[in-house]
Design a protein around this motif. Structure first.
Motif, PDB file in Angstrom:
ATOM      1  N   LEU A  16       0.843  -1.202   0.000  1.00  7.35           N
ATOM      2  CA  LEU A  16       0.000   0.000   0.000  1.00  7.35           C
ATOM      3  C   LEU A  16       0.875   1.248   0.000  1.00  7.35           C
ATOM      4  O   LEU A  16       1.841   1.343   0.764  1.00  7.35           O
ATOM      5  CB  LEU A  16      -0.926   0.019   1.226  1.00  7.35           C
ATOM      6  CG  LEU A  16      -2.114  -0.944   1.188  1.00  7.35           C
ATOM      7  CD1 LEU A  16      -2.929  -0.811   2.473  1.00  7.35           C
ATOM      8  CD2 LEU A  16      -3.011  -0.701  -0.019  1.00  7.35           C
ATOM      9  N   LEU A  49      -1.945   6.421   1.233  1.00  5.77           N
ATOM     10  CA  LEU A  49      -3.226   5.830   1.636  1.00  5.77           C
ATOM     11  C   LEU A  49      -3.387   5.805   3.150  1.00  5.77           C
ATOM     12  O   LEU A  49      -4.495   5.631   3.647  1.00  5.77           O
ATOM     13  CB  LEU A  49      -3.350   4.420   1.074  1.00  5.77           C
ATOM     14  CG  LEU A  49      -3.419   4.309  -0.454  1.00  5.77           C
ATOM     15  CD1 LEU A  49      -3.533   2.856  -0.874  1.00  5.77           C
ATOM     16  CD2 LEU A  49      -4.598   5.109  -0.997  1.00  5.77           C
ATOM     17  N   LEU A 101     -11.215   3.278   0.832  1.00  9.08           N
ATOM     18  CA  LEU A 101     -10.391   2.267   0.192  1.00  9.08           C
ATOM     19  C   LEU A 101     -11.263   1.198  -0.448  1.00  9.08           C
ATOM     20  O   LEU A 101     -12.408   0.970  -0.040  1.00  9.08           O
ATOM     21  CB  LEU A 101      -9.454   1.609   1.205  1.00  9.08           C
ATOM     22  CG  LEU A 101      -8.075   2.258   1.424  1.00  9.08           C
ATOM     23  CD1 LEU A 101      -8.197   3.721   1.821  1.00  9.08           C
ATOM     24  CD2 LEU A 101      -7.277   1.471   2.449  1.00  9.08           C
ATOM     25  N   GLN A 129      -7.859  -3.142  -0.776  1.00 10.28           N
ATOM     26  CA  GLN A 129      -6.968  -2.255  -0.031  1.00 10.28           C
ATOM     27  C   GLN A 129      -7.242  -2.327   1.463  1.00 10.28           C
ATOM     28  O   GLN A 129      -6.315  -2.308   2.273  1.00 10.28           O
ATOM     29  CB  GLN A 129      -7.129  -0.817  -0.534  1.00 10.28           C
ATOM     30  CG  GLN A 129      -6.551  -0.571  -1.915  1.00 10.28           C
ATOM     31  CD  GLN A 129      -6.911   0.799  -2.454  1.00 10.28           C
ATOM     32  OE1 GLN A 129      -7.966   1.368  -2.128  1.00 10.28           O
ATOM     33  NE2 GLN A 129      -6.051   1.351  -3.289  1.00 10.28           N
ATOM     34  N   ARG A 177      -5.614  -5.415   2.769  1.00  8.97           N
ATOM     35  CA  ARG A 177      -4.168  -5.212   2.882  1.00  8.97           C
ATOM     36  C   ARG A 177      -3.844  -4.423   4.149  1.00  8.97           C
ATOM     37  O   ARG A 177      -2.880  -4.735   4.869  1.00  8.97           O
ATOM     38  CB  ARG A 177      -3.633  -4.476   1.648  1.00  8.97           C
ATOM     39  CG  ARG A 177      -3.535  -5.321   0.396  1.00  8.97           C
ATOM     40  CD  ARG A 177      -3.075  -4.499  -0.794  1.00  8.97           C
ATOM     41  NE  ARG A 177      -3.148  -5.232  -2.034  1.00  8.97           N
ATOM     42  CZ  ARG A 177      -2.134  -5.861  -2.616  1.00  8.97           C
ATOM     43  NH1 ARG A 177      -0.934  -5.825  -2.058  1.00  8.97           N
ATOM     44  NH2 ARG A 177      -2.295  -6.518  -3.759  1.00  8.97           N
TER      45      ARG A 177
END
Length: 245
Positions: A125, A129, A137, A141, A144
């Motif tokens: 990532l 972010l 997200l 994402q 993650r």
């Protein structure tokens, strides 16, 4: 000291009249990825949650690095073991970086934000972010970020409870590749619950096939494919479209 990061020895658990686990023994080697597979109700999630004491066994014991988990403070135990549920479990009112930094922050680490940044990089990532909210997200994402939170405190054992089951096929494949790369980069030990046999064959160094609270087979994936230990394992592979080796 053994070579196992996690060991379950004779673990039994009932919920009322339902016998969820029956004399289950499983060893998870250090640095391995062990996949717990089986149909719904087979006991795989119950076994996973015995490792971090979200479930307390009725009998038997669970060891993490040769220390019995029921002899440890449950809060300290859970901070020391990464845990990624199916929905990720991110706090919606915290930005991503703060979510990822949760365990180092609780442990009083002065460099909690730095550790969060390193963990975000390890799961692929972008640093930017970290300033977003979870709802900003994508599903992949967010998962993650949940994995990043599970390793940011230096956890060497991470429990994954069907973490990619709600994702589309492309996102799921990307996350599976990330897990492979994360293990290679960090040597983290993973215990993965999945209903997806193809995922288990891709990620696991060892598979534990469960049925109705019992272990049907525990072996490396190529052995499970080549020599199913029971008719149930053979039928499970056939239904999943997994051809014999």
């Amino acid at each position: 000291m053994t070579d196992s990061a996690v060991r379950a020895e004779g673990v039994t658990k009932s919920f009322g009249s339902v016998r969820a686990l029956i004399d289950v023994s499983v060893a998870v080697p250090r640095g391995a990825c062990v996949a717990l597979v089986g149909e719904s109700g087979s006991g795989k999630t119950t076994l996973l949650r015995c490792i971090n004491r979200l479930v307390e066994p009725d009998a038997g014991r669970v060891m993490v690095y040769d220390a019995e988990v029921r002899e440890r403070d449950p809060v300290a135990l859970r901070r020391g073991i990464g845990y990624v549920p199916q929905d990720g479990g991110l706090l919606p009112h915290w930005r991503i970086r703060r979510n990822v930094a949760l365990v180092p922050w609780l442990d009083g680490a002065a460099d909690a934000a730095t550790r969060a940044g390193r963990a975000l990089a390890l799961v692929g990532l972008d640093e930017s972010l970290g300033e977003r909210w979870p709802h900003e997200l994508s599903g992949g994402q967010r998962q993650r970020a949940a994995v990043a939170r599970a390793i940011a405190g230096g956890q060497s054992v991470v429990l994954l409870d069907e973490p990619f089951g709600a994702l589309d096929a492309i996102a799921r494949s990307d996350l599976q590749r990330m897990v492979i790369e994360l293990r290679a980069a960090t040597g983290v030990t993973l215990v993965l619950v999945t209903h997806d046999l193809a995922e288990a064959f891709r990620l696991a160094t060892r598979m534990v096939v469960m049925r109705a609270g019992r272990v049907e087979q525990s072996a490396p994936p190529h052995e499970v494919r080549a020599a199913p230990a029971t008719p149930y394992v053979a039928a499970l592979l056939e239904r999943a479209g997994v051809a014999a080796a």
